[in-house]
Design a protein around this motif. Structure first.
Motif, PDB file in Angstrom:
ATOM      1  N   SER A 102      12.769  21.478 -43.491  1.00  0.00           N
ATOM      2  CA  SER A 102      12.864  21.691 -42.065  1.00  0.00           C
ATOM      3  C   SER A 102      12.433  20.418 -41.252  1.00  0.00           C
ATOM      4  O   SER A 102      12.547  20.362 -40.109  1.00  0.00           O
ATOM      5  N   GLN A 198       7.098  19.114 -30.773  1.00  0.00           N
ATOM      6  CA  GLN A 198       6.608  20.450 -31.907  1.00  0.00           C
ATOM      7  C   GLN A 198       5.225  21.135 -31.512  1.00  0.00           C
ATOM      8  O   GLN A 198       4.113  20.729 -31.701  1.00  0.00           O
ATOM      9  N   THR A 224      11.521  22.591 -33.284  1.00  0.00           N
ATOM     10  CA  THR A 224      10.572  23.210 -34.467  1.00  0.00           C
ATOM     11  C   THR A 224       9.259  23.623 -33.720  1.00  0.00           C
ATOM     12  O   THR A 224       8.452  22.598 -33.196  1.00  0.00           O
ATOM     13  N   TRP A 264      13.685  26.078 -36.100  1.00  0.00           N
ATOM     14  CA  TRP A 264      12.778  26.309 -37.210  1.00  0.00           C
ATOM     15  C   TRP A 264      11.333  27.110 -36.613  1.00  0.00           C
ATOM     16  O   TRP A 264      10.707  26.321 -35.660  1.00  0.00           O
TER      17      TRP A 264
END
Length: 293
Positions: A102, A198, A224, A264
């Motif tokens: 990922s 992130q 993500t 993700w």
């Protein structure tokens, strides 16, 4: 091994030519689909730092157990077990477990001019297209934040032809005040839209901020997102396990789906309460997350 090293530049050049057409389009399409379909659920990954000692002791066995827990991906933290020089073999091993890469946590130095091609070649072969800087003290320093912003923008442009993205991962310090805002906001507002933010929702919560608001504040940037619990100081009767904590997970999941462009959700476990082993704690947080999905 020798063949891989000798072909680094060749792999990188091929990536620049072909991935621009194929890989980049695929990633763009995935992001586009996610932004346009509010019912699309991001895939579930786990940051391997959560079980770092288990990974060092038994890489294959640990990833096998994570696959059995129902994870669809793993995020690497620079430990590849017996596959340190064999990204193709690692990709095949992951595929055999129905896992994908990922993303990966790497320092800025892995993407400097001396290491850029070898880093790209390794992760491109692995099928990993999001390279996230997990920590850098300059990101919460008045003397360093401008360098971090400039470097992220430079790398975003340099990685784009390979169908890859660069990103940054927050801790609590990035939410300290800077120029009438915070270091995190300054970074977000001064980097290109294709730089991944992130968000580590545990550290966001710990710093006294709302992770849901931050997903919505920067649409399409949290491709993500780290799903981790870091309990605010003084919290009573809660545990650092997803579902046994203070975070409004349903609202966060909805924000990720609606505006985050999130591909993700990455479970990360850095605390292991009540005598749980790292793998047991990860399993508990995975079970808690599943209850909200």
């Amino acid at each position: 091994m020798k063949k891989f090293i000798h072909n680094i530049k060749k792999l990188a050049c091929v990536a620049a030519a072909s991935v621009l057409i194929i890989g980049c389009n695929a990633t763009s399409q995935a992001v586009s689909n996610n932004e346009n379909d509010n019912n699309m659920m991001p895939k579930i990954s786990v940051q391997l730092w959560s079980v770092k000692d288990d990974v060092k002791e038994d890489f294959k066995g640990t990833l096998t157990q994570l696959s059995k827990m129902g994870f669809q991906g793993v995020e690497f933290a620079r430990d590849f077990g017996p596959f340190a020089n064999d990204p193709h073999g690692l990709k095949q091993f992951l595929a055999g477990l129905n896992l994908q890469a990922s993303g990966a946590h790497i320092p800025f130095s892995y993407l400097d001019d001396a290491n850029f091609l070898s880093t790209v070649a390794f992760y491109k072969t692995l099928g990993c297209d999001m390279l996230i800087v997990p920590y850098d003290e300059r990101a919460f320093s008045a003397d360093g934040i401008e360098w971090v912003v400039t470097e992220l923008n430079r790398l975003a442009k340099k990685l784009a032809p390979y169908g890859m993205k660069v990103g940054y991962h927050n801790h609590a310090q990035e939410f300290e005040a800077y120029k009438q805002t915070t270091y995190w906001d300054y970074l977000a507002q001064n980097t290109l839209d294709n730089v991944v933010l992130q968000q580590d929702v545990g550290w966001t919560t710990y710093s006294g901020n709302d992770p849901v608001a931050y997903v919505r504040k920067y649409p399409g940037r949290t491709l993500t997102t780290h799903y981790k619990v870091r309990l605010p100081e003084g919290t009573q009767g809660k545990l650092p396990i997803i579902g046994k904590d203070t975070i409004d997970w349903p609202s966060l999941i909805q924000a990720n789906k609606e505006v985050g462009g999130t591909l993700w959700l990455v479970v990360e476990q850095e605390e292991y309460p009540n005598g749980l082993t790292p793998l047991q704690a990860v399993a508990e947080s995975k079970k808690g997350l599943d209850s909200f999905l």
